[in-house]
Design an enzyme around this catalytic site. Structure first.
Site, PDB file in Angstrom:
ATOM      1  N   GLY A  44      58.705 130.688  98.992  1.00 26.24           N
ATOM      2  CA  GLY A  44      58.608 130.011  97.685  1.00 26.24           C
ATOM      3  C   GLY A  44      59.797 129.950  96.692  1.00 26.24           C
ATOM      4  CG  HIS A  45      63.518 131.327  95.060  1.00 21.28           C
ATOM      5  ND1 HIS A  45      64.940 131.392  95.132  1.00 21.28           N
ATOM      6  CD2 HIS A  45      63.295 131.699  93.772  1.00 21.28           C
ATOM      7  CE1 HIS A  45      65.306 131.597  94.004  1.00 21.28           C
ATOM      8  NE2 HIS A  45      64.417 131.770  93.203  1.00 21.28           N
ATOM      9  CE1 TYR A  46      63.720 126.897  92.606  1.00 23.40           C
ATOM     10  CE2 TYR A  46      65.657 127.771  93.564  1.00 23.40           C
ATOM     11  CZ  TYR A  46      64.981 127.528  92.438  1.00 23.40           C
ATOM     12  OH  TYR A  46      65.203 127.816  91.234  1.00 23.40           O
TER      13      TYR A  46
END
Length: 130
Positions: A44-46
């Site tokens: 989720g990052h990124y």
């Protein structure tokens, strides 16, 4: 942390590269961690451009400090943290640790690099464990 379980989003294995050595009033050590693409935080990052979050770099520094402290000590605070560059999947972070006594407790300064790239600097406060 008595009675609390410690959870971490970081799966990287932080290893001591150079054990604690005295240098005058300071103690020095080194640790490292290979940051693989398997790190859960990359999901989720990124998405499409994964970057290892600064808080995860801080977690690696804290683990390295705990593996090399001059005596049993407990983290009392994050005194400063500066993130100077990104850490990507496949990077190996090197953590240079410098311990200094302060009023019966300890300060641990860390410089974090990937190769010749500076990626962070951290200062942690530690109290002597009872």
């Amino acid at each position: 942390m008595s009675g609390l379980s410690r959870r971490s989003p970081v799966i990287a294995d932080v290893r001591v590269r150079a054990g604690l050595t005295a240098d005058g009033a300071k103690w020095r050590a080194a640790a490292s961690a290979l940051i693989t693409g398997d790190e859960p935080v990359f999901a989720g990052h990124y998405p499409g451009f994964p970057i290892f979050p600064g808080v995860c770099v801080l977690e690696c520094v804290t683990r390295g400090a705990e593996l090399t402290s001059p005596e049993p000590a407990v983290l009392t605070g994050i005194e400063s943290a500066r993130f100077l560059g990104a850490v990507f999947p496949g990077d190996e972070i090197d953590i240079a640790l410098e311990w200094t006594g302060r009023d019966g407790d300890w300060v641990c300064k860390a410089a974090v690099t990937v190769g010749s790239r500076k990626v962070g600097s951290v200062r942690l406060g530690y109290g002597v464990a009872a």
